[in-house]
Design a protein around this motif. Sequence first.
Motif, PDB file in Angstrom:
ATOM      1  N   CYS A  15      31.046  50.576  55.721  1.00 42.10           N
ATOM      2  CA  CYS A  15      32.271  49.454  55.933  1.00 42.10           C
ATOM      3  C   CYS A  15      33.475  50.201  54.837  1.00 42.10           C
ATOM      4  O   CYS A  15      34.816  49.605  55.062  1.00 42.10           O
ATOM      5  CB  CYS A  15      31.913  47.928  55.823  1.00 42.10           C
ATOM      6  N   GLU A  16      33.287  50.343  53.840  1.00 39.61           N
ATOM      7  CA  GLU A  16      33.551  51.120  53.020  1.00 39.61           C
ATOM      8  C   GLU A  16      34.834  52.547  53.574  1.00 39.61           C
ATOM      9  O   GLU A  16      35.880  52.669  53.632  1.00 39.61           O
ATOM     10  CB  GLU A  16      33.332  51.526  51.365  1.00 39.61           C
ATOM     11  N   ALA A  17      33.608  53.044  54.516  1.00 40.33           N
ATOM     12  CA  ALA A  17      34.940  54.131  54.954  1.00 40.33           C
ATOM     13  C   ALA A  17      35.964  53.789  56.570  1.00 40.33           C
ATOM     14  O   ALA A  17      36.207  54.585  56.904  1.00 40.33           O
ATOM     15  CB  ALA A  17      33.256  55.816  55.314  1.00 40.33           C
ATOM     16  N   GLY A  18      35.169  52.650  57.309  1.00 43.66           N
ATOM     17  CA  GLY A  18      35.292  51.988  57.983  1.00 43.66           C
ATOM     18  C   GLY A  18      34.551  53.013  59.279  1.00 43.66           C
ATOM     19  O   GLY A  18      35.652  53.243  60.182  1.00 43.66           O
ATOM     20  N   ILE A  19      33.441  53.328  59.364  1.00 47.25           N
ATOM     21  CA  ILE A  19      32.852  53.660  60.090  1.00 47.25           C
ATOM     22  C   ILE A  19      31.148  52.498  60.698  1.00 47.25           C
ATOM     23  O   ILE A  19      30.154  52.282  59.830  1.00 47.25           O
ATOM     24  CB  ILE A  19      31.699  54.702  60.071  1.00 47.25           C
ATOM     25  N   LEU A  20      31.514  52.325  61.565  1.00 43.42           N
ATOM     26  CA  LEU A  20      30.182  51.567  62.357  1.00 43.42           C
ATOM     27  C   LEU A  20      29.998  51.703  63.798  1.00 43.42           C
ATOM     28  O   LEU A  20      30.728  52.233  64.257  1.00 43.42           O
ATOM     29  CB  LEU A  20      31.115  49.937  63.128  1.00 43.42           C
ATOM     30  N   LEU A  21      27.956  51.865  63.827  1.00 46.11           N
ATOM     31  CA  LEU A  21      27.779  52.578  65.122  1.00 46.11           C
ATOM     32  C   LEU A  21      27.608  50.767  66.058  1.00 46.11           C
ATOM     33  O   LEU A  21      26.551  50.215  65.177  1.00 46.11           O
ATOM     34  CB  LEU A  21      26.106  53.366  64.482  1.00 46.11           C
ATOM     35  N   LEU A  22      27.687  50.867  66.499  1.00 48.48           N
ATOM     36  CA  LEU A  22      27.610  49.575  67.579  1.00 48.48           C
ATOM     37  C   LEU A  22      26.563  49.724  68.635  1.00 48.48           C
ATOM     38  O   LEU A  22      26.275  50.937  69.388  1.00 48.48           O
ATOM     39  CB  LEU A  22      29.054  48.792  67.730  1.00 48.48           C
ATOM     40  N   GLU A  23      26.363  48.681  69.709  1.00 51.27           N
ATOM     41  CA  GLU A  23      25.881  48.528  70.288  1.00 51.27           C
ATOM     42  C   GLU A  23      26.341  48.840  71.381  1.00 51.27           C
ATOM     43  O   GLU A  23      28.597  48.103  71.155  1.00 51.27           O
ATOM     44  CB  GLU A  23      24.877  47.114  70.988  1.00 51.27           C
ATOM     45  N   ASP A  24      26.485  49.298  72.770  1.00 46.13           N
ATOM     46  CA  ASP A  24      27.317  49.636  74.305  1.00 46.13           C
ATOM     47  C   ASP A  24      26.731  48.631  75.202  1.00 46.13           C
ATOM     48  O   ASP A  24      26.156  47.819  75.506  1.00 46.13           O
ATOM     49  CB  ASP A  24      26.479  50.898  74.431  1.00 46.13           C
ATOM     50  N   LEU A  25      27.988  47.382  74.943  1.00 50.47           N
ATOM     51  CA  LEU A  25      27.783  46.519  76.145  1.00 50.47           C
ATOM     52  C   LEU A  25      28.118  47.399  77.364  1.00 50.47           C
ATOM     53  O   LEU A  25      28.474  45.574  78.107  1.00 50.47           O
ATOM     54  CB  LEU A  25      28.831  45.234  75.577  1.00 50.47           C
ATOM     55  N   GLY A  26      28.363  48.260  78.115  1.00 48.39           N
ATOM     56  CA  GLY A  26      28.697  48.758  78.767  1.00 48.39           C
ATOM     57  C   GLY A  26      30.322  48.956  79.084  1.00 48.39           C
ATOM     58  O   GLY A  26      30.847  48.186  78.341  1.00 48.39           O
ATOM     59  N   ALA A  27      30.346  49.348  80.790  1.00 50.80           N
ATOM     60  CA  ALA A  27      32.158  49.269  80.701  1.00 50.80           C
ATOM     61  C   ALA A  27      32.161  48.772  81.570  1.00 50.80           C
ATOM     62  O   ALA A  27      33.651  49.413  81.881  1.00 50.80           O
ATOM     63  CB  ALA A  27      31.528  50.741  80.520  1.00 50.80           C
ATOM     64  N   GLU A  28      31.833  47.687  82.323  1.00 56.97           N
ATOM     65  CA  GLU A  28      32.582  47.380  83.356  1.00 56.97           C
ATOM     66  C   GLU A  28      33.160  46.192  82.890  1.00 56.97           C
ATOM     67  O   GLU A  28      32.674  45.556  81.619  1.00 56.97           O
ATOM     68  CB  GLU A  28      31.003  46.300  83.859  1.00 56.97           C
ATOM     69  N   THR A  29      34.507  45.643  83.214  1.00 58.22           N
ATOM     70  CA  THR A  29      35.655  45.403  82.436  1.00 58.22           C
ATOM     71  C   THR A  29      35.585  44.114  83.802  1.00 58.22           C
ATOM     72  O   THR A  29      34.649  43.516  85.044  1.00 58.22           O
ATOM     73  CB  THR A  29      37.006  45.341  82.712  1.00 58.22           C
ATOM     74  N   ILE A  30      35.969  43.053  83.693  1.00 54.86           N
ATOM     75  CA  ILE A  30      36.507  41.851  84.544  1.00 54.86           C
ATOM     76  C   ILE A  30      37.355  41.543  86.017  1.00 54.86           C
ATOM     77  O   ILE A  30      37.985  40.837  86.421  1.00 54.86           O
ATOM     78  CB  ILE A  30      36.628  40.479  83.600  1.00 54.86           C
ATOM     79  N   LEU A  31      37.868  43.061  86.001  1.00 56.39           N
ATOM     80  CA  LEU A  31      38.952  43.880  86.622  1.00 56.39           C
ATOM     81  C   LEU A  31      38.152  44.312  87.946  1.00 56.39           C
ATOM     82  O   LEU A  31      36.999  44.774  87.469  1.00 56.39           O
ATOM     83  CB  LEU A  31      40.285  44.631  86.323  1.00 56.39           C
ATOM     84  N   ASP A  32      38.913  44.669  89.037  1.00 59.81           N
ATOM     85  CA  ASP A  32      37.633  45.021  89.882  1.00 59.81           C
ATOM     86  C   ASP A  32      38.731  47.174  89.745  1.00 59.81           C
ATOM     87  O   ASP A  32      39.167  47.052  89.108  1.00 59.81           O
ATOM     88  CB  ASP A  32      38.306  44.616  91.537  1.00 59.81           C
ATOM     89  N   GLU A  33      37.795  47.609  91.235  1.00 59.79           N
ATOM     90  CA  GLU A  33      38.543  48.885  90.920  1.00 59.79           C
ATOM     91  C   GLU A  33      40.175  49.307  90.885  1.00 59.79           C
ATOM     92  O   GLU A  33      40.525  50.332  90.088  1.00 59.79           O
ATOM     93  CB  GLU A  33      38.110  49.642  92.236  1.00 59.79           C
ATOM     94  N   ASN A  34      40.895  48.281  91.488  1.00 58.15           N
ATOM     95  CA  ASN A  34      42.290  48.037  91.129  1.00 58.15           C
ATOM     96  C   ASN A  34      42.856  47.910  90.028  1.00 58.15           C
ATOM     97  O   ASN A  34      44.705  47.636  89.891  1.00 58.15           O
ATOM     98  CB  ASN A  34      42.720  47.410  92.981  1.00 58.15           C
ATOM     99  N   GLY A  35      42.468  47.167  89.513  1.00 57.10           N
ATOM    100  CA  GLY A  35      42.618  46.904  87.827  1.00 57.10           C
ATOM    101  C   GLY A  35      43.310  45.015  88.124  1.00 57.10           C
ATOM    102  O   GLY A  35      43.889  44.856  87.463  1.00 57.10           O
ATOM    103  N   LYS A  36      42.821  45.178  89.285  1.00 48.38           N
ATOM    104  CA  LYS A  36      43.615  43.319  90.230  1.00 48.38           C
ATOM    105  C   LYS A  36      41.987  42.156  88.903  1.00 48.38           C
ATOM    106  O   LYS A  36      40.781  42.722  89.013  1.00 48.38           O
ATOM    107  CB  LYS A  36      43.224  43.474  91.109  1.00 48.38           C
ATOM    108  N   PRO A  37      42.434  41.133  88.619  1.00 47.73           N
ATOM    109  CA  PRO A  37      41.212  40.359  88.568  1.00 47.73           C
ATOM    110  C   PRO A  37      40.388  39.676  89.164  1.00 47.73           C
ATOM    111  O   PRO A  37      40.800  39.094  90.795  1.00 47.73           O
ATOM    112  CB  PRO A  37      42.526  39.182  88.016  1.00 47.73           C
ATOM    113  N   LEU A  38      38.902  39.214  88.483  1.00 46.77           N
ATOM    114  CA  LEU A  38      38.128  39.158  89.274  1.00 46.77           C
ATOM    115  C   LEU A  38      38.091  37.630  88.822  1.00 46.77           C
ATOM    116  O   LEU A  38      37.441  37.478  88.014  1.00 46.77           O
ATOM    117  CB  LEU A  38      37.224  40.341  89.264  1.00 46.77           C
ATOM    118  N   PRO A  39      38.132  36.671  90.255  1.00 53.16           N
ATOM    119  CA  PRO A  39      38.061  35.380  89.745  1.00 53.16           C
ATOM    120  C   PRO A  39      37.119  34.850  89.264  1.00 53.16           C
ATOM    121  O   PRO A  39      37.269  34.104  88.148  1.00 53.16           O
ATOM    122  CB  PRO A  39      38.650  34.851  91.153  1.00 53.16           C
ATOM    123  N   GLU A  40      35.902  35.483  89.535  1.00 55.07           N
ATOM    124  CA  GLU A  40      34.266  34.970  89.176  1.00 55.07           C
ATOM    125  C   GLU A  40      34.225  35.576  87.740  1.00 55.07           C
ATOM    126  O   GLU A  40      34.029  34.282  87.225  1.00 55.07           O
ATOM    127  CB  GLU A  40      33.346  35.610  90.379  1.00 55.07           C
TER     128      GLU A  40
END
Length: 505
Positions: free
Chosen positions: A247-272
């Motif tokens: 924490c003093e150096a500002g380095i954290l190794l984190l769980e990868d929650l994935g790369a999928e977002t709440i947008l579709d392939e065109n960058g538009k919102p996915l309502p669900e």
Amino acid sequence: MSSNSLTLFLAAEDETRRLGEDLALAVTTGDCLALSGDLGAGKSTLARALLRAMADDDDLDVPSPTFTLVQNYDLRLPVAHFDLYRLGDERELEEIGFSDALDTGVCLVEWPEKAGQALPADRIDIQLDFERGGRRVTISALPERLQRIERKLAIRRFLDGHGYHGSIRRHLTGDASTRAYEYVYTTAGNRLVLMDAPRRPNGPPIRDGKPYSQIVHLAEDVYPFVAIALSLRERGFSAPRIFESDCEAGILLLEDLGAETILDENGKPLPERYRAALACLAQMHDTAFDRDISLPCGQVHHVPDYDRTAMKMEVELLIDWHLPWKRNGAPATASERTEYLAIWDSLIDELEGTEKTLVLRDFHSPNILWRASEGGIRRIGLIDFQDAMIGPSAYDVVSIVQDARVTVERDLADQLMTEYLTLRRAQGAFDEGTFFKTWSIMSAQRACKLAGLWVRLLQRDKKPGYMKHMPRTLWHLGVALEHPVLAPLREWCVKAGIETAESAL
């Protein structure tokens, strides 16, 4: 060249390749890396590793530019790979496009001594020499450039020291702050995320002896991130697990929650997925959070209040940056400033008694990950919450319904609001009238902040890409100003020439 330097010993070719990967994470536009050394000293190995890391392609074809003199690569940053062994005259360097390449990307130069005095004085010199049992590498550069390299080497030592020796590192992303992120691929086949967040340097004091970051409660180190992550995880929300930390150096190794977002392939919102994000937010707003969070290191993080001072300092971005930009440099008058801040004092008074809860602050598409294999609120992966505060719950609803980076059309925005309100009513007593008033005030507050922030990023920080969000931000402001409580601000905007857009387009 006035410089600092560092020396490394590389015992094997794999270590040379890893150094190339680390340099790929450190370089930025305008860097010239000059690789010197005898035949077989490792210049080509280092250059090839750097290029493949930037391409994120271990099989990238990297032909020697010995006969062509230069080979260009369109990667995360454009890279021009020069081999000057056959350069007849240093004046030929301009004929093969060196200056243009340096202006737009990174120049990687083998046999730099052939260029005489033609290379920039602020280059990064990398000298490779044979030494018993391996190679000695000396890196010399001006302090700012050397510090970038030293930071990436320190992260490599952090990984090695925590049992991740031999891991592959790849650039993930940076943001509008000093933070950067990497993917770390372990030898066991796992992918983790590394947060590189050195302690934020304090800017100049601008009010009451404090810099802007302290006034608006921006995290200055990684302790707040660790605290909020622990608090969210304890309550069943999907924040990343922290595997290792300095924490003093500002380095954290984190769980990868994935790369999928709440947008579709065109960058538009996915309502669900937006609806699921609002359901997660509704659950969060019905959950109690501690103001003081104890950390494993013994520190205690106090979650700050989203107070009047912070809110007003943020809305001043509109009058300090947006208004002069709109007026071709002419600043706001003293009377305009006085009236504007008085209006905001009155609007903040209207927030008295509104529901207060944990505010993640940037609860929008870049910071929300979709975890399809999970259920309920755990489908929503939460990141970038280190600046969290205790404030009006409506603020984070604004953040997602009026997504700063993506256009959420008005019909969908209205549906999301309706579904959020339905969920809140089901939880018990809920004052919709007060919520809508608060939502409108916080919508205007956020839009005023962002309208100024985009200009500040353009003019002060030389990051023009954020200006594409300006029409959407002004549209959001126009929507907020529809509420009667915002009438004074609406009138001020008209007089000041702040044009709110009728749509995000």
